[in-house]
Scaffold this active site. Structure first.
Site, PDB file in Angstrom:
ATOM      1  N   GLU A   7       0.835  -1.189   0.000  1.00  0.00           N
ATOM      2  CA  GLU A   7       0.000   0.000   0.000  1.00  0.00           C
ATOM      3  C   GLU A   7       0.875   1.246   0.000  1.00  0.00           C
ATOM      4  O   GLU A   7       1.936   1.277   0.609  1.00  0.00           O
ATOM      5  CB  GLU A   7      -0.924   0.012   1.220  1.00  0.00           C
ATOM      6  CG  GLU A   7      -1.918  -1.133   1.189  1.00  0.00           C
ATOM      7  CD  GLU A   7      -3.063  -0.978   2.170  1.00  0.00           C
ATOM      8  OE1 GLU A   7      -3.367   0.153   2.573  1.00  0.00           O
ATOM      9  OE2 GLU A   7      -3.655  -2.007   2.517  1.00  0.00           O
ATOM     10  N   CYS A  41       6.237  -7.196   7.066  1.00  0.00           N
ATOM     11  CA  CYS A  41       7.373  -6.713   7.868  1.00  0.00           C
ATOM     12  C   CYS A  41       7.826  -7.824   8.806  1.00  0.00           C
ATOM     13  O   CYS A  41       6.993  -8.475   9.444  1.00  0.00           O
ATOM     14  CB  CYS A  41       6.957  -5.485   8.678  1.00  0.00           C
ATOM     15  SG  CYS A  41       8.315  -4.812   9.663  1.00  0.00           S
ATOM     16  N   SER A  72      11.563   6.226   8.510  1.00  0.00           N
ATOM     17  CA  SER A  72      11.086   5.850   9.841  1.00  0.00           C
ATOM     18  C   SER A  72      11.592   4.454  10.150  1.00  0.00           C
ATOM     19  O   SER A  72      11.418   3.529   9.357  1.00  0.00           O
ATOM     20  CB  SER A  72       9.553   5.873   9.853  1.00  0.00           C
ATOM     21  OG  SER A  72       9.067   5.479  11.116  1.00  0.00           O
ATOM     22  N   GLU A  92      10.069  -2.420   7.278  1.00  0.00           N
ATOM     23  CA  GLU A  92      11.106  -1.718   8.027  1.00  0.00           C
ATOM     24  C   GLU A  92      12.175  -1.301   7.003  1.00  0.00           C
ATOM     25  O   GLU A  92      12.926  -2.133   6.499  1.00  0.00           O
ATOM     26  CB  GLU A  92      11.686  -2.664   9.097  1.00  0.00           C
ATOM     27  CG  GLU A  92      12.967  -2.197   9.740  1.00  0.00           C
ATOM     28  CD  GLU A  92      12.963  -0.741  10.234  1.00  0.00           C
ATOM     29  OE1 GLU A  92      12.016  -0.316  10.892  1.00  0.00           O
ATOM     30  OE2 GLU A  92      13.929  -0.028   9.918  1.00  0.00           O
ATOM     31  N   SER A 135      10.963   5.069  15.807  1.00  0.00           N
ATOM     32  CA  SER A 135       9.746   4.565  16.448  1.00  0.00           C
ATOM     33  C   SER A 135      10.109   4.050  17.831  1.00  0.00           C
ATOM     34  O   SER A 135      10.536   2.916  17.993  1.00  0.00           O
ATOM     35  CB  SER A 135       9.141   3.449  15.586  1.00  0.00           C
ATOM     36  OG  SER A 135       8.625   4.006  14.395  1.00  0.00           O
ATOM     37  N   LEU A 136       9.960   4.898  18.831  1.00  0.00           N
ATOM     38  CA  LEU A 136      10.456   4.565  20.178  1.00  0.00           C
ATOM     39  C   LEU A 136       9.391   3.839  21.007  1.00  0.00           C
ATOM     40  O   LEU A 136       9.642   2.740  21.501  1.00  0.00           O
ATOM     41  CB  LEU A 136      10.914   5.856  20.869  1.00  0.00           C
ATOM     42  CG  LEU A 136      11.910   5.679  22.005  1.00  0.00           C
ATOM     43  CD1 LEU A 136      13.167   4.961  21.544  1.00  0.00           C
ATOM     44  CD2 LEU A 136      12.290   7.036  22.594  1.00  0.00           C
ATOM     45  N   HIS A 137       8.249   4.471  21.207  1.00  0.00           N
ATOM     46  CA  HIS A 137       7.057   3.842  21.796  1.00  0.00           C
ATOM     47  C   HIS A 137       7.119   3.423  23.262  1.00  0.00           C
ATOM     48  O   HIS A 137       6.102   3.005  23.819  1.00  0.00           O
ATOM     49  CB  HIS A 137       6.604   2.614  20.990  1.00  0.00           C
ATOM     50  CG  HIS A 137       6.478   2.847  19.525  1.00  0.00           C
ATOM     51  ND1 HIS A 137       5.979   4.017  19.006  1.00  0.00           N
ATOM     52  CD2 HIS A 137       6.802   2.066  18.456  1.00  0.00           C
ATOM     53  CE1 HIS A 137       5.992   3.935  17.677  1.00  0.00           C
ATOM     54  NE2 HIS A 137       6.492   2.784  17.322  1.00  0.00           N
ATOM     55  N   ASN A 177      -4.037   3.586  16.384  1.00  0.00           N
ATOM     56  CA  ASN A 177      -5.152   3.319  15.483  1.00  0.00           C
ATOM     57  C   ASN A 177      -5.574   1.864  15.665  1.00  0.00           C
ATOM     58  O   ASN A 177      -4.731   0.997  15.835  1.00  0.00           O
ATOM     59  CB  ASN A 177      -4.730   3.562  14.030  1.00  0.00           C
ATOM     60  CG  ASN A 177      -4.446   5.033  13.776  1.00  0.00           C
ATOM     61  OD1 ASN A 177      -5.208   5.899  14.161  1.00  0.00           O
ATOM     62  ND2 ASN A 177      -3.313   5.319  13.144  1.00  0.00           N
ATOM     63  N   CYS A 188       0.953  -3.372  15.591  1.00  0.00           N
ATOM     64  CA  CYS A 188       0.963  -2.977  14.178  1.00  0.00           C
ATOM     65  C   CYS A 188       0.390  -4.064  13.282  1.00  0.00           C
ATOM     66  O   CYS A 188       0.810  -5.224  13.347  1.00  0.00           O
ATOM     67  CB  CYS A 188       2.404  -2.657  13.771  1.00  0.00           C
ATOM     68  SG  CYS A 188       2.620  -2.369  12.004  1.00  0.00           S
ATOM     69  N   CYS A 238      -1.714   4.976  10.060  1.00  0.00           N
ATOM     70  CA  CYS A 238      -0.474   4.360  10.556  1.00  0.00           C
ATOM     71  C   CYS A 238      -0.771   3.027  11.210  1.00  0.00           C
ATOM     72  O   CYS A 238      -1.666   2.928  12.043  1.00  0.00           O
ATOM     73  CB  CYS A 238       0.172   5.224  11.639  1.00  0.00           C
ATOM     74  SG  CYS A 238       0.599   6.857  11.109  1.00  0.00           S
TER      75      CYS A 238
HETATM   76  N1  SAH Z   1       8.861  -0.001  10.263  1.00  0.00           N
HETATM   77  C1  SAH Z   1       9.035   1.393  10.360  1.00  0.00           C
HETATM   78  C2  SAH Z   1       8.274   2.109   9.298  1.00  0.00           C
HETATM   79  C3  SAH Z   1       6.770   1.930   9.362  1.00  0.00           C
HETATM   80  S1  SAH Z   1       6.200   3.408   9.974  1.00  0.00           S
HETATM   81  C4  SAH Z   1       8.696   1.880  11.737  1.00  0.00           C
HETATM   82  O1  SAH Z   1       8.069   1.149  12.479  1.00  0.00           O
HETATM   83  O2  SAH Z   1       9.111   2.979  12.061  1.00  0.00           O
HETATM   84  C5  SAH Z   1       4.767   3.062  10.691  1.00  0.00           C
HETATM   85  C6  SAH Z   1       4.555   4.017  11.852  1.00  0.00           C
HETATM   86  O3  SAH Z   1       3.264   3.765  12.368  1.00  0.00           O
HETATM   87  C7  SAH Z   1       5.549   3.740  12.975  1.00  0.00           C
HETATM   88  O4  SAH Z   1       5.890   4.870  13.725  1.00  0.00           O
HETATM   89  C8  SAH Z   1       4.736   2.769  13.777  1.00  0.00           C
HETATM   90  O5  SAH Z   1       5.203   2.619  15.049  1.00  0.00           O
HETATM   91  C9  SAH Z   1       3.368   3.379  13.704  1.00  0.00           C
HETATM   92  N2  SAH Z   1       2.306   2.417  14.013  1.00  0.00           N
HETATM   93  C10 SAH Z   1       2.333   1.076  13.929  1.00  0.00           C
HETATM   94  N3  SAH Z   1       1.167   0.538  14.334  1.00  0.00           N
HETATM   95  C11 SAH Z   1       0.367   1.566  14.690  1.00  0.00           C
HETATM   96  C12 SAH Z   1      -0.979   1.671  15.160  1.00  0.00           C
HETATM   97  N4  SAH Z   1      -1.730   0.586  15.341  1.00  0.00           N
HETATM   98  N5  SAH Z   1      -1.465   2.896  15.401  1.00  0.00           N
HETATM   99  C13 SAH Z   1      -0.726   3.999  15.180  1.00  0.00           C
HETATM  100  N6  SAH Z   1       0.538   3.968  14.727  1.00  0.00           N
HETATM  101  C14 SAH Z   1       1.085   2.767  14.479  1.00  0.00           C
HETATM  102 FE1  SF4 Z   2       7.294  -3.367  11.109  1.00  0.00          FE
HETATM  103 FE2  SF4 Z   2       7.232  -0.783  11.760  1.00  0.00          FE
HETATM  104 FE3  SF4 Z   2       4.986  -2.302  11.943  1.00  0.00          FE
HETATM  105 FE4  SF4 Z   2       7.001  -2.669  13.674  1.00  0.00          FE
HETATM  106  S1  SF4 Z   2       5.732  -0.819  13.428  1.00  0.00           S
HETATM  107  S2  SF4 Z   2       5.890  -4.296  12.575  1.00  0.00           S
HETATM  108  S3  SF4 Z   2       8.790  -2.291  12.384  1.00  0.00           S
HETATM  109  S4  SF4 Z   2       6.093  -1.755  10.069  1.00  0.00           S
END
Ligand code: SAH
Ligand code: SF4
Length: 297
Positions: A32, A58, A140, A109, A163-165, A239, A65, A282
């Site tokens: 996508e 991924c 990212s 990723e 993407s720290l979280h 989300n 995610c 996202c």
């Molecule tokens: N793999 C990379 C690039 C994908 S970016 C990464 O993780 O950074 C996707 C972004 O959306 C990242 O910041 C990820 O953490 C965020 N994301 C993943 N799942 C999500 C969700 N359910 N709700 C909101 N953001 C989410």
């Molecule tokens: Fe992959 Fe980024 Fe989703 Fe984590 S948040 S599973 S690294 S796409």
């Protein structure tokens, strides 16, 4: 190219593709790509940002995610990454718009597919192709430290989003398995070095999960970790992901988290969610629906 003989046209047709991605309505390998328009505000110009994918699925498997939950199929080629931009540009040209920014925030990723991603960025940037500056590109990453270091060694002023979280390793490892290999201190150190080398700001992405990582105390710890003149924190209320028990906090709690960061002097935004209505926000990209946009040819 009607000036060429038909046999030559046929040969060209067989040997080359105008685009390696096509709109497709089928199962199988699909990715996508999302285009987002932002109107001008008093502080910024209008932008049209494309969110590109770097992999089909991924391999990292983050708990929150949808892309991670659906597994990994393969890397995209450099051409497949380049072509997401070209295809969107062609569609936008009809509306007399053009892309101003690229974010690698789609499926996959990006640093796990390093050569193709950097190759695509260089190709967009070449003066004889699009002349599209790497300063308009954001990678990212979940924090693959050796590749962040490699990226810093290239003369490529791309922006990094980390993407720290989570503000501590125990929690982060429970959400993101690869954190056991590359813990927070190493990631933040590598991101800081990249920011200082390039002068580009680092965005720390933080998906807010109710009751998991959204307390004021966790905000204080986060502030301590990322404090730097080139840091920005992007809070993303989670989300929804089908079948996941995880949920976003209330608006009030998200704002309280933001206030703690701001009081500590950290520039922070809460990301306005877009695309929820079509499962394109996202973390929701997993190419499951027949409304899927692109498929590698
Ligand atoms: N793999 C990379 C690039 C994908 S970016 C990464 O993780 O950074 C996707 C972004 O959306 C990242 O910041 C990820 O953490 C965020 N994301 C993943 N799942 C999500 C969700 N359910 N709700 C909101 N953001 C989410
Ligand atoms: Fe992959 Fe980024 Fe989703 Fe984590 S948040 S599973 S690294 S796409």
């Amino acid at each position: 190219m009607r000036t060429l003989p038909q046999s030559a046209r046929r040969q060209l047709d067989e040997a080359y593709a105008f685009s390696t991605v096509t709109p497709h309505l089928a199962d199988g390998r699909t990715i996508e790509t999302v285009v987002m328009h932002y109107d001008a505000t008093s502080r910024s110009r209008a932008r049209t940002t494309i969110c590109v994918s770097s992999q089909v699925g991924c391999p990292i498997g983050c708990s929150f995610c949808a892309t991670g939950r659906s597994g990994f199929d393969r890397n995209l080629s450099e051409a497949e990454i380049v072509d997401q931009f070209l295809m969107a540009s062609r569609k936008l040209a009809d509306a007399q718009r053009s892309l101003t920014n690229v974010v690698f925030m789609g499926m996959g990723e990006p640093l796990n597919n390093y050569a193709a991603v950097v190759g695509a960025i260089r190709r967009w940037a070449a003066p004889d192709t699009l002349n599209f500056s790497p300063r308009r590109v954001t990678i990212s990453t979940i924090g693959l430290v050796p590749f962040i270091e490699r990226l810093s060694a290239e003369s490529l002023p791309v922006n990094l989003a980390i993407s720290l979280h989570a503000p501590d390793d125990e929690l982060r490892s429970s959400m993101i398995p690869v954190n056991r290999k590359y813990p927070i201190a190493a990631i933040v150190g590598a991101a800081r070095a990249h920011a200082e080398r390039t002068g580009r700001r680092t965005s720390y992405e933080y998906v807010l999960l109710q009751g998991v990582n959204d307390s004021p105390e966790q905000a204080r710890r986060l502030a301590g970790l990322v404090k730097h003149r080139l840091s920005h924190v992007n809070l993303i209320p989670m989300n929804p992901v089908e079948g996941s028990p995880l949920a976003p906090p209330s608006k009030h709690r998200s704002q309280a988290f933001q206030s703690v960061l701001q009081a500590a002097g950290i520039s922070t935004t809460i990301r306005a969610t877009r695309g929820l209505d079509i499962d394109a926000a996202c973390g929701q990209l997993r190419a499951r629906q027949p409304q899927t946009v692109l498929t590698p040819a």
